[in-house]
Motif scaffolding. Structure first.
Motif, PDB file in Angstrom:
ATOM      1  N   LEU A  13       3.544   9.311   1.303  1.00 12.04           N
ATOM      2  CA  LEU A  13       3.816   9.661   2.607  1.00 12.04           C
ATOM      3  C   LEU A  13       4.416   8.360   3.240  1.00 12.04           C
ATOM      4  N   MET A  14       3.889   7.300   2.984  1.00 10.13           N
ATOM      5  CA  MET A  14       4.213   6.034   3.534  1.00 10.13           C
ATOM      6  C   MET A  14       3.993   4.801   2.510  1.00 10.13           C
ATOM      7  N   ARG A  15       5.074   3.757   2.714  1.00  4.95           N
ATOM      8  CA  ARG A  15       4.655   2.479   1.994  1.00  4.95           C
ATOM      9  C   ARG A  15       4.511   1.659   3.099  1.00  4.95           C
ATOM     10  N   LEU A  16       3.884   0.341   2.652  1.00  4.08           N
ATOM     11  CA  LEU A  16       3.490  -0.649   3.545  1.00  4.08           C
ATOM     12  C   LEU A  16       3.358  -2.014   2.826  1.00  4.08           C
ATOM     13  N   GLU A  17       3.657  -3.122   3.381  1.00  6.04           N
ATOM     14  CA  GLU A  17       3.639  -4.262   2.867  1.00  6.04           C
ATOM     15  C   GLU A  17       3.563  -5.432   3.928  1.00  6.04           C
ATOM     16  N   GLY A  18       2.293  -5.965   4.045  1.00  2.00           N
ATOM     17  CA  GLY A  18       1.960  -6.873   4.907  1.00  2.00           C
ATOM     18  C   GLY A  18       0.530  -7.783   4.767  1.00  2.00           C
ATOM     19  N   ASN A  19       0.151  -8.204   5.847  1.00  3.23           N
ATOM     20  CA  ASN A  19      -1.135  -8.801   5.939  1.00  3.23           C
ATOM     21  C   ASN A  19      -2.185  -8.114   5.275  1.00  3.23           C
ATOM     22  N   ALA A  20      -3.134  -8.516   4.460  1.00  2.30           N
ATOM     23  CA  ALA A  20      -3.978  -7.712   4.035  1.00  2.30           C
ATOM     24  C   ALA A  20      -5.067  -7.339   4.945  1.00  2.30           C
ATOM     25  N   ARG A  21      -5.628  -8.315   5.471  1.00  2.00           N
ATOM     26  CA  ARG A  21      -6.625  -8.138   6.525  1.00  2.00           C
ATOM     27  C   ARG A  21      -6.442  -7.164   7.462  1.00  2.00           C
ATOM     28  N   GLY A  64       0.705  -1.162   0.104  1.00  2.00           N
ATOM     29  CA  GLY A  64      -0.031  -0.044   0.188  1.00  2.00           C
ATOM     30  C   GLY A  64       0.977   1.322  -0.197  1.00  2.00           C
ATOM     31  N   VAL A  65       0.308   2.145  -0.637  1.00  2.00           N
ATOM     32  CA  VAL A  65       0.881   3.719  -0.469  1.00  2.00           C
ATOM     33  C   VAL A  65      -0.048   4.649  -0.020  1.00  2.00           C
ATOM     34  N   MET A  66       0.232   5.559   1.134  1.00  2.00           N
ATOM     35  CA  MET A  66      -0.478   6.605   1.569  1.00  2.00           C
ATOM     36  C   MET A  66       0.056   7.873   0.872  1.00  2.00           C
ATOM     37  N   ASP A  67      -0.900   8.543   0.325  1.00  2.00           N
ATOM     38  CA  ASP A  67      -0.397   9.937  -0.329  1.00  2.00           C
ATOM     39  C   ASP A  67      -1.159  11.000  -0.097  1.00  2.00           C
ATOM     40  N   SER A  68      -0.795  12.298  -0.209  1.00  2.00           N
ATOM     41  CA  SER A  68      -1.546  13.347  -0.007  1.00  2.00           C
ATOM     42  C   SER A  68      -2.280  13.690  -1.493  1.00  2.00           C
ATOM     43  N   ARG A  69      -3.452  14.175  -1.363  1.00  2.00           N
ATOM     44  CA  ARG A  69      -4.152  14.783  -2.437  1.00  2.00           C
ATOM     45  C   ARG A  69      -4.275  16.125  -2.638  1.00  2.00           C
ATOM     46  N   ASP A  70      -3.525  16.820  -1.331  1.00  2.00           N
ATOM     47  CA  ASP A  70      -3.717  18.299  -1.117  1.00  2.00           C
ATOM     48  C   ASP A  70      -2.233  18.667  -1.030  1.00  2.00           C
TER      49      ASP A  70
END
Length: 287
Positions: free
Chosen positions: A93-101, A48-54
Protein backbone atom coordinates in the motif's frame (compact mmCIF):
# COMPACT_ATOMS: atom_id res chain seq x y z
CA UNK A 1 -6.52 15.20 1.99
CA UNK A 2 -7.36 18.69 3.26
CA UNK A 3 -10.28 20.70 4.57
CA UNK A 4 -11.37 21.15 0.95
CA UNK A 5 -11.76 17.39 0.46
CA UNK A 6 -13.02 16.77 4.02
CA UNK A 7 -14.89 19.91 5.10
CA UNK A 8 -14.62 20.47 8.84
CA UNK A 9 -11.63 18.18 9.25
CA UNK A 10 -8.33 19.68 10.40
CA UNK A 11 -5.69 17.15 9.34
CA UNK A 12 -2.78 18.93 11.02
CA UNK A 13 -4.64 19.12 14.31
CA UNK A 14 -5.73 15.49 14.12
CA UNK A 15 -2.16 14.34 13.51
CA UNK A 16 -0.76 16.58 16.22
CA UNK A 17 -3.28 15.53 18.86
CA UNK A 18 -3.08 11.83 18.01
CA UNK A 19 0.70 11.80 18.28
CA UNK A 20 0.54 13.84 21.48
CA UNK A 21 -1.78 11.24 23.01
CA UNK A 22 0.61 8.41 22.13
CA UNK A 23 3.65 10.34 23.36
CA UNK A 24 1.98 11.35 26.61
CA UNK A 25 2.52 15.06 26.13
CA UNK A 26 1.66 17.00 29.28
CA UNK A 27 2.00 13.95 31.53
CA UNK A 28 4.84 13.37 34.03
CA UNK A 29 7.71 11.84 32.08
CA UNK A 30 5.73 12.12 28.84
CA UNK A 31 6.39 13.81 25.54
CA UNK A 32 8.75 11.16 24.19
CA UNK A 33 9.00 7.72 22.62
CA UNK A 34 11.16 6.24 25.35
CA UNK A 35 11.78 2.97 23.49
CA UNK A 36 12.98 4.50 20.23
CA UNK A 37 15.03 7.17 22.01
CA UNK A 38 16.85 4.58 24.10
CA UNK A 39 17.33 1.87 21.46
CA UNK A 40 17.53 3.55 18.04
CA UNK A 41 20.44 5.91 17.11
CA UNK A 42 19.30 9.39 16.14
CA UNK A 43 20.74 9.07 12.63
CA UNK A 44 19.47 5.54 11.89
CA UNK A 45 17.39 5.14 8.76
CA UNK A 46 14.72 2.64 7.81
CA UNK A 47 12.84 1.66 4.72
CA UNK A 48 9.34 0.31 5.22
CA UNK A 49 6.42 -1.25 3.38
CA UNK A 50 2.80 -1.10 4.54
CA UNK A 51 0.77 -3.98 3.15
CA UNK A 52 -2.64 -5.58 3.42
CA UNK A 53 -3.00 -9.01 5.03
CA UNK A 54 -6.71 -9.16 4.12
CA UNK A 55 -8.68 -8.35 0.99
CA UNK A 56 -9.66 -4.75 1.72
CA UNK A 57 -11.03 -1.51 0.35
CA UNK A 58 -8.35 1.07 1.07
CA UNK A 59 -9.05 4.23 3.07
CA UNK A 60 -6.82 6.56 5.07
CA UNK A 61 -3.41 6.35 3.38
CA UNK A 62 -3.01 10.14 3.01
CA UNK A 63 -3.58 10.47 6.77
CA UNK A 64 -0.97 7.82 7.47
CA UNK A 65 1.44 9.75 5.26
CA UNK A 66 0.77 12.90 7.29
CA UNK A 67 1.74 11.13 10.54
CA UNK A 68 5.13 10.16 9.14
CA UNK A 69 5.79 13.57 7.58
CA UNK A 70 4.93 15.31 10.83
CA UNK A 71 7.98 13.65 12.43
CA UNK A 72 10.27 13.56 9.39
CA UNK A 73 9.32 16.16 6.75
CA UNK A 74 12.01 14.79 4.43
CA UNK A 75 10.76 11.21 4.52
CA UNK A 76 10.36 9.66 1.06
CA UNK A 77 6.81 8.26 0.85
CA UNK A 78 5.11 6.58 -2.10
CA UNK A 79 1.42 5.71 -2.01
CA UNK A 80 1.01 2.63 -4.16
CA UNK A 81 -2.79 2.34 -4.35
CA UNK A 82 -5.64 4.81 -4.49
CA UNK A 83 -8.28 5.59 -1.90
CA UNK A 84 -11.34 3.43 -2.41
CA UNK A 85 -9.38 0.81 -4.35
CA UNK A 86 -10.15 -2.84 -3.70
CA UNK A 87 -6.98 -4.88 -3.22
CA UNK A 88 -6.20 -8.55 -2.51
CA UNK A 89 -4.16 -9.85 0.45
CA UNK A 90 -0.46 -9.14 0.19
CA UNK A 91 -0.85 -5.86 -1.68
CA UNK A 92 1.78 -3.22 -0.93
CA UNK A 93 0.00 0.00 0.00
CA UNK A 94 2.82 2.41 0.86
CA UNK A 95 6.63 2.57 0.72
CA UNK A 96 8.66 4.75 3.06
CA UNK A 97 12.29 5.69 3.61
CA UNK A 98 13.55 8.03 6.26
CA UNK A 99 14.49 8.54 9.88
CA UNK A 100 14.03 5.32 11.85
CA UNK A 101 12.90 6.96 15.08
CA UNK A 102 10.26 8.96 13.23
CA UNK A 103 8.91 5.85 11.53
CA UNK A 104 8.69 3.88 14.75
CA UNK A 105 7.04 6.73 16.65
CA UNK A 106 4.41 7.36 13.96
CA UNK A 107 3.84 3.70 13.10
CA UNK A 108 0.97 2.87 15.45
CA UNK A 109 -0.99 6.07 14.85
CA UNK A 110 -0.67 5.59 11.09
CA UNK A 111 -1.64 1.93 11.20
CA UNK A 112 -4.55 2.44 13.60
CA UNK A 113 -6.03 5.02 11.27
CA UNK A 114 -5.66 3.01 8.06
CA UNK A 115 -6.85 -0.21 9.71
CA UNK A 116 -9.95 1.45 11.13
CA UNK A 117 -10.93 3.39 8.02
CA UNK A 118 -10.17 0.53 5.64
CA UNK A 119 -12.24 -1.74 7.88
CA UNK A 120 -15.22 0.60 7.51
CA UNK A 121 -14.73 0.92 3.75
CA UNK A 122 -14.45 -2.86 3.39
CA UNK A 123 -17.60 -3.57 5.41
CA UNK A 124 -19.49 -0.89 3.52
CA UNK A 125 -18.59 -2.54 0.23
CA UNK A 126 -19.88 -5.88 1.56
CA UNK A 127 -23.22 -4.25 2.35
CA UNK A 128 -23.44 -2.58 -1.05
CA UNK A 129 -22.83 -5.92 -2.75
CA UNK A 130 -25.26 -7.77 -0.48
CA UNK A 131 -27.93 -5.14 -1.20
CA UNK A 132 -27.39 -5.71 -4.96
CA UNK A 133 -29.71 -2.85 -5.90
CA UNK A 134 -28.41 0.19 -7.83
CA UNK A 135 -31.77 1.91 -7.34
CA UNK A 136 -31.31 1.97 -3.56
CA UNK A 137 -28.62 3.95 -1.72
CA UNK A 138 -26.78 2.64 1.34
CA UNK A 139 -26.44 5.24 4.10
CA UNK A 140 -24.45 5.43 7.32
CA UNK A 141 -25.75 6.97 10.57
CA UNK A 142 -24.52 9.12 13.46
CA UNK A 143 -23.30 6.01 15.31
CA UNK A 144 -19.66 7.02 15.07
CA UNK A 145 -16.72 7.16 17.47
CA UNK A 146 -16.64 10.63 19.05
CA UNK A 147 -14.13 12.84 17.25
CA UNK A 148 -13.84 10.55 14.22
CA UNK A 149 -17.16 11.17 12.45
CA UNK A 150 -15.77 13.01 9.44
CA UNK A 151 -13.14 10.35 8.84
CA UNK A 152 -15.53 7.45 9.36
CA UNK A 153 -18.11 8.91 7.01
CA UNK A 154 -15.32 9.48 4.48
CA UNK A 155 -14.47 5.78 4.74
CA UNK A 156 -18.10 4.88 4.06
CA UNK A 157 -17.91 6.84 0.82
CA UNK A 158 -14.69 5.04 -0.13
CA UNK A 159 -16.58 1.75 0.27
CA UNK A 160 -19.38 2.82 -2.06
CA UNK A 161 -21.91 4.05 0.49
CA UNK A 162 -23.30 7.53 1.02
CA UNK A 163 -23.62 9.76 4.05
CA UNK A 164 -26.75 10.44 6.06
CA UNK A 165 -26.81 13.78 7.87
CA UNK A 166 -23.44 14.73 9.34
CA UNK A 167 -24.82 15.76 12.70
CA UNK A 168 -27.65 17.42 14.57
CA UNK A 169 -27.32 20.61 12.56
CA UNK A 170 -27.90 19.76 8.89
CA UNK A 171 -31.35 18.14 9.02
CA UNK A 172 -34.12 17.55 11.52
CA UNK A 173 -34.77 13.92 12.39
CA UNK A 174 -37.96 13.48 14.35
CA UNK A 175 -37.92 10.26 16.39
CA UNK A 176 -40.21 8.70 18.96
CA UNK A 177 -38.99 10.83 21.87
CA UNK A 178 -39.63 14.03 19.92
CA UNK A 179 -43.11 12.75 19.09
CA UNK A 180 -43.67 11.88 22.76
CA UNK A 181 -43.12 15.50 23.77
CA UNK A 182 -44.95 17.04 20.81
CA UNK A 183 -47.95 14.75 21.23
CA UNK A 184 -48.12 13.31 17.72
CA UNK A 185 -46.10 12.79 14.56
CA UNK A 186 -48.03 15.49 12.75
CA UNK A 187 -47.52 18.05 15.50
CA UNK A 188 -43.79 17.33 15.73
CA UNK A 189 -43.35 17.80 11.98
CA UNK A 190 -45.53 20.92 12.02
CA UNK A 191 -43.29 22.50 14.65
CA UNK A 192 -40.17 21.80 12.58
CA UNK A 193 -41.81 23.32 9.51
CA UNK A 194 -42.87 26.36 11.51
CA UNK A 195 -39.28 26.76 12.73
CA UNK A 196 -38.12 27.05 9.12
CA UNK A 197 -36.28 23.72 8.91
CA UNK A 198 -35.90 22.78 5.24
CA UNK A 199 -35.08 19.07 5.52
CA UNK A 200 -37.29 17.16 7.91
CA UNK A 201 -36.80 13.41 8.26
CA UNK A 202 -39.58 11.80 10.26
CA UNK A 203 -39.31 8.34 11.75
CA UNK A 204 -42.48 6.26 11.59
CA UNK A 205 -42.90 2.76 12.94
CA UNK A 206 -46.59 2.37 12.10
CA UNK A 207 -48.43 2.71 8.80
CA UNK A 208 -51.01 5.06 10.30
CA UNK A 209 -48.26 7.62 11.04
CA UNK A 210 -47.35 8.05 7.37
CA UNK A 211 -50.15 10.33 6.21
CA UNK A 212 -50.03 12.72 9.20
CA UNK A 213 -46.27 13.11 8.73
CA UNK A 214 -46.64 13.86 5.02
CA UNK A 215 -49.54 16.26 5.44
CA UNK A 216 -47.57 18.18 8.08
CA UNK A 217 -44.60 18.62 5.73
CA UNK A 218 -42.02 15.85 6.28
CA UNK A 219 -39.50 15.74 3.43
CA UNK A 220 -38.36 12.12 4.04
CA UNK A 221 -39.80 9.21 5.94
CA UNK A 222 -37.61 6.82 7.92
CA UNK A 223 -39.50 3.52 8.05
CA UNK A 224 -38.23 1.99 11.26
CA UNK A 225 -37.98 -1.73 12.06
CA UNK A 226 -40.46 -2.80 9.39
CA UNK A 227 -40.43 -6.21 7.73
CA UNK A 228 -40.27 -6.31 3.92
CA UNK A 229 -44.02 -6.82 3.44
CA UNK A 230 -44.80 -3.82 5.65
CA UNK A 231 -42.13 -1.77 3.90
CA UNK A 232 -43.77 -2.46 0.53
CA UNK A 233 -47.10 -1.30 1.88
CA UNK A 234 -45.48 1.83 3.33
CA UNK A 235 -43.78 2.67 0.05
CA UNK A 236 -47.10 2.26 -1.73
CA UNK A 237 -48.84 4.57 0.74
CA UNK A 238 -46.15 7.23 0.32
CA UNK A 239 -46.60 6.99 -3.42
CA UNK A 240 -43.37 8.77 -4.30
CA UNK A 241 -44.33 12.00 -2.53
CA UNK A 242 -41.08 11.96 -0.52
CA UNK A 243 -38.03 9.66 -0.39
CA UNK A 244 -38.28 6.67 1.92
CA UNK A 245 -35.60 5.06 4.08
CA UNK A 246 -35.57 1.63 5.69
CA UNK A 247 -33.75 1.45 9.01
CA UNK A 248 -33.40 -0.75 12.07
CA UNK A 249 -32.08 -4.27 12.44
CA UNK A 250 -30.60 -4.41 8.94
CA UNK A 251 -27.71 -6.80 8.42
CA UNK A 252 -25.97 -8.58 5.56
CA UNK A 253 -28.65 -11.26 5.51
CA UNK A 254 -31.67 -8.93 5.46
CA UNK A 255 -30.53 -5.92 3.46
CA UNK A 256 -31.33 -7.29 -0.01
CA UNK A 257 -34.95 -8.05 0.82
CA UNK A 258 -35.50 -4.70 2.47
CA UNK A 259 -33.86 -2.75 -0.35
CA UNK A 260 -36.04 -4.61 -2.87
CA UNK A 261 -39.23 -3.16 -1.36
CA UNK A 262 -38.89 0.09 -3.28
CA UNK A 263 -37.34 2.27 -0.56
CA UNK A 264 -34.89 4.90 -1.77
CA UNK A 265 -32.41 4.42 1.07
CA UNK A 266 -31.29 1.82 3.57
CA UNK A 267 -29.33 3.03 6.61
CA UNK A 268 -27.02 0.78 8.61
CA UNK A 269 -25.45 1.90 11.88
CA UNK A 270 -22.94 -0.93 12.11
CA UNK A 271 -20.96 0.42 9.13
CA UNK A 272 -19.26 2.83 11.51
CA UNK A 273 -20.32 1.44 14.88
CA UNK A 274 -18.81 -2.03 14.69
CA UNK A 275 -16.76 -2.53 11.53
CA UNK A 276 -13.77 -4.80 12.27
CA UNK A 277 -10.33 -3.31 11.69
CA UNK A 278 -8.58 -4.42 8.52
CA UNK A 279 -5.42 -6.49 8.97
CA UNK A 280 -2.67 -4.20 7.70
CA UNK A 281 0.99 -4.42 8.62
CA UNK A 282 4.15 -2.34 8.33
CA UNK A 283 7.54 -4.01 8.00
CA UNK A 284 10.83 -2.10 8.35
CA UNK A 285 14.33 -2.77 7.07
CA UNK A 286 17.41 -1.02 8.47
CA UNK A 287 19.47 0.89 5.88
Amino acid sequence: MTSSTLPGFDLDRFVRETLAEDLGEGLPGGGRDVTSLSVIPADARFSGVMDSRDPIVVAGLPIAEAFFRALDPEMAIELLVGEGEEVPPGTDLMRLEGNARAMLTAERSALNTVQHLSGIATLTQRYVRAMDNPACTLLDTRKTIPGLRILEKYAVRMGGGSNHRMGLWDAAMIKDNHVLVAGSVGEAVRRAVEAGVREIICEVDRLDQIEPALVAGATRLLLDNMEPETLRTAVSLVGGRVPTEASGGINLQTIKAKAATGVNFVSVGRLTQSAPAADIGLDFTAL
